[in-house]
Design a protein around this motif. Structure first.
Motif, PDB file in Angstrom:
ATOM      1  N   LYS A  30       0.823  -1.217   0.000  1.00  0.00           N
ATOM      2  CA  LYS A  30       0.000   0.000   0.000  1.00  0.00           C
ATOM      3  C   LYS A  30       0.854   1.262   0.000  1.00  0.00           C
ATOM      4  N   GLU A  31       2.035   1.197   0.627  1.00  0.00           N
ATOM      5  CA  GLU A  31       2.950   2.343   0.631  1.00  0.00           C
ATOM      6  C   GLU A  31       3.436   2.683  -0.781  1.00  0.00           C
ATOM      7  N   MET A  32       3.410   1.702  -1.673  1.00  0.00           N
ATOM      8  CA  MET A  32       3.858   1.919  -3.053  1.00  0.00           C
ATOM      9  C   MET A  32       2.746   2.485  -3.934  1.00  0.00           C
ATOM     10  N   LYS A  33       1.554   2.597  -3.379  1.00  0.00           N
ATOM     11  CA  LYS A  33       0.405   3.202  -4.039  1.00  0.00           C
ATOM     12  C   LYS A  33       0.056   2.571  -5.401  1.00  0.00           C
ATOM     13  N   PRO A  34      -0.291   1.283  -5.392  1.00  0.00           N
ATOM     14  CA  PRO A  34      -0.722   0.669  -6.648  1.00  0.00           C
ATOM     15  C   PRO A  34      -2.070   1.223  -7.092  1.00  0.00           C
ATOM     16  N   TYR A  35      -2.351   1.066  -8.362  1.00  0.00           N
ATOM     17  CA  TYR A  35      -3.625   1.516  -8.931  1.00  0.00           C
ATOM     18  C   TYR A  35      -4.785   0.685  -8.392  1.00  0.00           C
ATOM     19  N   ASP A  36      -4.557  -0.618  -8.219  1.00  0.00           N
ATOM     20  CA  ASP A  36      -5.613  -1.524  -7.777  1.00  0.00           C
ATOM     21  C   ASP A  36      -4.999  -2.651  -6.950  1.00  0.00           C
ATOM     22  N   ILE A  37      -5.733  -3.145  -5.951  1.00  0.00           N
ATOM     23  CA  ILE A  37      -5.295  -4.283  -5.133  1.00  0.00           C
ATOM     24  C   ILE A  37      -6.461  -5.254  -5.001  1.00  0.00           C
ATOM     25  N   THR A  38      -6.172  -6.529  -5.231  1.00  0.00           N
ATOM     26  CA  THR A  38      -7.146  -7.597  -5.019  1.00  0.00           C
ATOM     27  C   THR A  38      -6.565  -8.558  -3.999  1.00  0.00           C
TER      28      THR A  38
END
Length: 108
Positions: A30-38
């Motif tokens: 989450k610290e890397m700020k992805p566009y989407d997480i599943t």
């Protein structure tokens, strides 16, 4: 990974339970700020997407428990299109592992 330089993967054995590593891995990602997480918590699997300009890259984490205080972390980063990624996926994995180390050290 396919037989092309647009994919990178790493497996590391870490001194943490699968549950602890799951929490640390999610925080680091989450610290890397992805566009989407599943999230697939029952399988200790996290799939995410990063945007690079207009391109989407897949980033997958899989945790396999190896006892009460040890786990294997499988990390894969791959571009969806193109043949070469100019090292983006390898750098992303390195960045993630550094972030994971920071999160893990802060939790002790």
């Amino acid at each position: 990974c396919p037989d092309s330089p647009n994919c990178a993967r790493v497996t590391k054995q870490l001194p943490a339970s699968a549950d602890d590593l799951w929490e640390h891995s999610l925080t680091a990602l989450k610290e890397m700020k992805p566009y989407d997480i599943t999230l697939e918590p029952d399988e200790y699997r996290i799939e995410s997407v990063f945007l690079v300009f207009f391109f989407r890259d897949d980033f997958t984490l899989q945790i396999i428990g190896a006892g009460e205080s040890s786990s294997y972390l499988h990390v894969r980063s791959a571009s969806r299109v193109g043949y070469s990624d100019l090292g983006v996926n390898t750098r992303r994995i390195r960045t993630y592992l550094k972030q994971l180390n920071t999160v893990t050290e802060g939790a002790e």
